[in-house]
Write an enzyme that holds these catalytic residues in place. Structure first.
Site, PDB file in Angstrom:
ATOM      1  N   GLY A   1      47.597  45.435  39.549  1.00 51.59           N
ATOM      2  CA  GLY A   1      47.414  45.309  38.099  1.00 51.59           C
ATOM      3  C   GLY A   1      47.278  46.602  37.315  1.00 51.59           C
ATOM      4  O   GLY A   1      47.503  46.622  36.113  1.00 51.59           O
TER       5      GLY A   1
ATOM      6  N   ASP B   1      42.718  47.277  36.368  1.00 52.29           N
ATOM      7  CA  ASP B   1      43.137  46.622  35.127  1.00 52.29           C
ATOM      8  C   ASP B   1      41.975  45.919  34.444  1.00 52.29           C
ATOM      9  O   ASP B   1      41.771  46.042  33.250  1.00 52.29           O
ATOM     10  CB  ASP B   1      44.294  45.643  35.392  1.00 52.29           C
ATOM     11  CG  ASP B   1      43.994  44.641  36.516  1.00 52.29           C
ATOM     12  OD1 ASP B   1      42.924  44.728  37.158  1.00 52.29           O
ATOM     13  OD2 ASP B   1      44.846  43.769  36.756  1.00 52.29           O
TER      14      ASP B   1
ATOM     15  N   ASP C   1      35.956  41.890  36.357  1.00 53.13           N
ATOM     16  CA  ASP C   1      35.672  40.472  36.159  1.00 53.13           C
ATOM     17  C   ASP C   1      34.345  40.154  36.862  1.00 53.13           C
ATOM     18  O   ASP C   1      33.284  40.446  36.326  1.00 53.13           O
ATOM     19  CB  ASP C   1      36.878  39.702  36.722  1.00 53.13           C
ATOM     20  CG  ASP C   1      36.860  38.229  36.453  1.00 53.13           C
ATOM     21  OD1 ASP C   1      36.741  37.845  35.288  1.00 53.13           O
ATOM     22  OD2 ASP C   1      36.960  37.437  37.409  1.00 53.13           O
TER      23      ASP C   1
ATOM     24  N   THR D   1      35.589  43.672  43.042  1.00 54.33           N
ATOM     25  CA  THR D   1      36.658  44.598  43.451  1.00 54.33           C
ATOM     26  C   THR D   1      36.228  46.051  43.259  1.00 54.33           C
ATOM     27  O   THR D   1      36.331  46.861  44.189  1.00 54.33           O
ATOM     28  CB  THR D   1      37.945  44.312  42.637  1.00 54.33           C
ATOM     29  OG1 THR D   1      38.315  42.948  42.839  1.00 54.33           O
ATOM     30  CG2 THR D   1      39.080  45.218  43.073  1.00 54.33           C
TER      31      THR D   1
ATOM     32  N   ASP E   1      48.856  39.915  35.656  1.00 45.18           N
ATOM     33  CA  ASP E   1      49.790  38.822  35.920  1.00 45.18           C
ATOM     34  C   ASP E   1      49.108  37.468  35.978  1.00 45.18           C
ATOM     35  O   ASP E   1      47.888  37.367  36.163  1.00 45.18           O
ATOM     36  CB  ASP E   1      50.447  39.040  37.285  1.00 45.18           C
ATOM     37  CG  ASP E   1      49.474  38.762  38.433  1.00 45.18           C
ATOM     38  OD1 ASP E   1      48.368  39.349  38.417  1.00 45.18           O
ATOM     39  OD2 ASP E   1      49.793  37.943  39.315  1.00 45.18           O
TER      40      ASP E   1
HETATM   41  P1  XMP Z   1      36.742  41.131  40.152  1.00 44.71           P
HETATM   42  O1  XMP Z   1      36.344  39.673  40.014  1.00 44.71           O
HETATM   43  O2  XMP Z   1      36.739  41.569  41.576  1.00 44.71           O
HETATM   44  O3  XMP Z   1      38.239  41.013  39.722  1.00 44.71           O
HETATM   45  O4  XMP Z   1      36.036  42.047  39.203  1.00 44.71           O
HETATM   46  C1  XMP Z   1      39.074  42.014  39.445  1.00 44.71           C
HETATM   47  C2  XMP Z   1      40.459  41.476  39.663  1.00 44.71           C
HETATM   48  O5  XMP Z   1      40.557  40.120  39.255  1.00 44.71           O
HETATM   49  C3  XMP Z   1      41.795  39.867  38.653  1.00 44.71           C
HETATM   50  N1  XMP Z   1      41.551  39.256  37.321  1.00 44.71           N
HETATM   51  C4  XMP Z   1      42.479  38.950  36.429  1.00 44.71           C
HETATM   52  N2  XMP Z   1      43.807  39.091  36.450  1.00 44.71           N
HETATM   53  N3  XMP Z   1      43.957  38.199  34.274  1.00 44.71           N
HETATM   54  C5  XMP Z   1      44.544  38.706  35.373  1.00 44.71           C
HETATM   55  O6  XMP Z   1      45.761  38.845  35.374  1.00 44.71           O
HETATM   56  C6  XMP Z   1      42.624  38.032  34.150  1.00 44.71           C
HETATM   57  O7  XMP Z   1      42.132  37.563  33.123  1.00 44.71           O
HETATM   58  C7  XMP Z   1      41.847  38.423  35.307  1.00 44.71           C
HETATM   59  N4  XMP Z   1      40.519  38.389  35.564  1.00 44.71           N
HETATM   60  C8  XMP Z   1      40.372  38.935  36.794  1.00 44.71           C
HETATM   61  C9  XMP Z   1      42.493  41.196  38.594  1.00 44.71           C
HETATM   62  O8  XMP Z   1      43.401  41.275  39.661  1.00 44.71           O
HETATM   63  C10 XMP Z   1      41.421  42.237  38.791  1.00 44.71           C
HETATM   64  O9  XMP Z   1      41.879  43.403  39.415  1.00 44.71           O
END
Ligand code: XMP
Length: 180
Positions: free
Chosen positions: A44, A103, A106, A110, A162
Site C-alpha cells: 500500500g 499507507d 488502523d 502492522t 486497495d
Molecule cells: P493495521 O490494522 O495493522 O493495518 O494497523 C494496517 C494495514 O491495514 C490495511 N488497511 C486498509 N487498507 N483501506 C485499505 O485499502 C483501508 O481503509 C484500510 N484499513 C486498513 C492496510 O493494508 C494497512 O497497511
C-alpha cells in the site's frame, strides 16, 4: 469480493500533494541522519513513498530506500490479527536510522510489528510515518511519529490503497461503501 461502490472523494490528488509537501517540510530536520533508510511497507505504501522521497530530495534529504512485505489482511477488509513478514528488507539495517512508511494506521498491529522487527534487526532508531490514521480502530496502543491525515472509521482506497487488489492506481483517496 463483496458488492461495493466507490463513494465521494475524501482527499483529492491536489490535497494529498499539498499535505505530503507540508509533512516533509515538518519531518526534514529530523531526517538529516547520514544513515537514514526509508522502508516502505508493501504494497500500500508504494505511491506515498515515491512522493515522499522526491519531496525529501527537494529538502536536501537523501535516504536509502528499501521495502518489506508484511501481511495481516487476507483479501478482504478485516485483519486476521497476526502480522507476518512475507518478504523481509533486503539491505543491512543494523546501525541505521529507519523511517517506516505505511499507507494507513488502523489497528496498529502492522507498524507496531514493523518497529519491533527492525529494532530486532539492529536498527539504531525506528520512526514511523503513515499517510492515514484511523485512531478509532486501534487495538494495540500505537502512535506514528508522522501522520498525513486522521480519518474516521471508513474503508478507503486509492493512492496505493486497495480493495481486493483494485483501485491502487486511483490518484485520489475515496471511501468504499459495501452493499448490505
Ligand atoms: P493495521 O490494522 O495493522 O493495518 O494497523 C494496517 C494495514 O491495514 C490495511 N488497511 C486498509 N487498507 N483501506 C485499505 O485499502 C483501508 O481503509 C484500510 N484499513 C486498513 C492496510 O493494508 C494497512 O497497511
Amino acid at each position: 469480493m463483496k458488492a461495493h461502490h466507490i463513494e465521494e472523494v475524501l482527499f483529492s490528488a491536489d490535497q494529498i500533494e499539498a499535505r505530503v509537501r507540508a509533512l516533509v517540510h515538518d519531518m526534514a530536520e529530523g531526517c538529516r541522519s547520514e544513515n537514514l533508510v526509508l522502508i516502505g511497507v508493501l504494497r500500500g505504501s508504494f505511491i506515498f513513498l515515491a512522493d515522499l522521497v522526491r519531496e525529501l530530495y527537494r529538502q536536501d534529504v537523501h535516504p536509502r530506500i528499501d521495502f518489506m512485505t508484511l501481511e495481516s489482511y487476507g483479501s478482504g477488509t478485516e485483519s486476521s490479527g497476526t502480522v507476518r513478514v512475507a518478504k523481509d528488507v533486503g539491505m543491512e539495517v543494523a546501525g541505521t536510522d529507519v523511517l517506516v512508511v505505511d499507507d494507513i494506521l488502523d489497528t496498529g498491529r502492522t507498524l507496531s510489528f514493523a518497529r519491533q522487527h527492525l529494532l530486532a534487526l539492529g536498527a539504531r532508531t525506528v520512526r514511523t510515518c503513515a499517510l492515514l490514521d484511523k485512531p478509532a480502530r486501534r487495538s494495540v496502543p500505537f502512535q506514528a511519529d508522522y501522520v498525513g491525515f486522521t480519518i474516521e472509521d471508513r474503508f478507503v482506497v486509492g493512492y496505493g490503497l486497495d480493495y481486493d487488489g483494485r483501485y491502487r492506481e486511483v490518484p485520489h483517496i475515496a471511501c468504499v461503501t459495501f452493499a448490505g
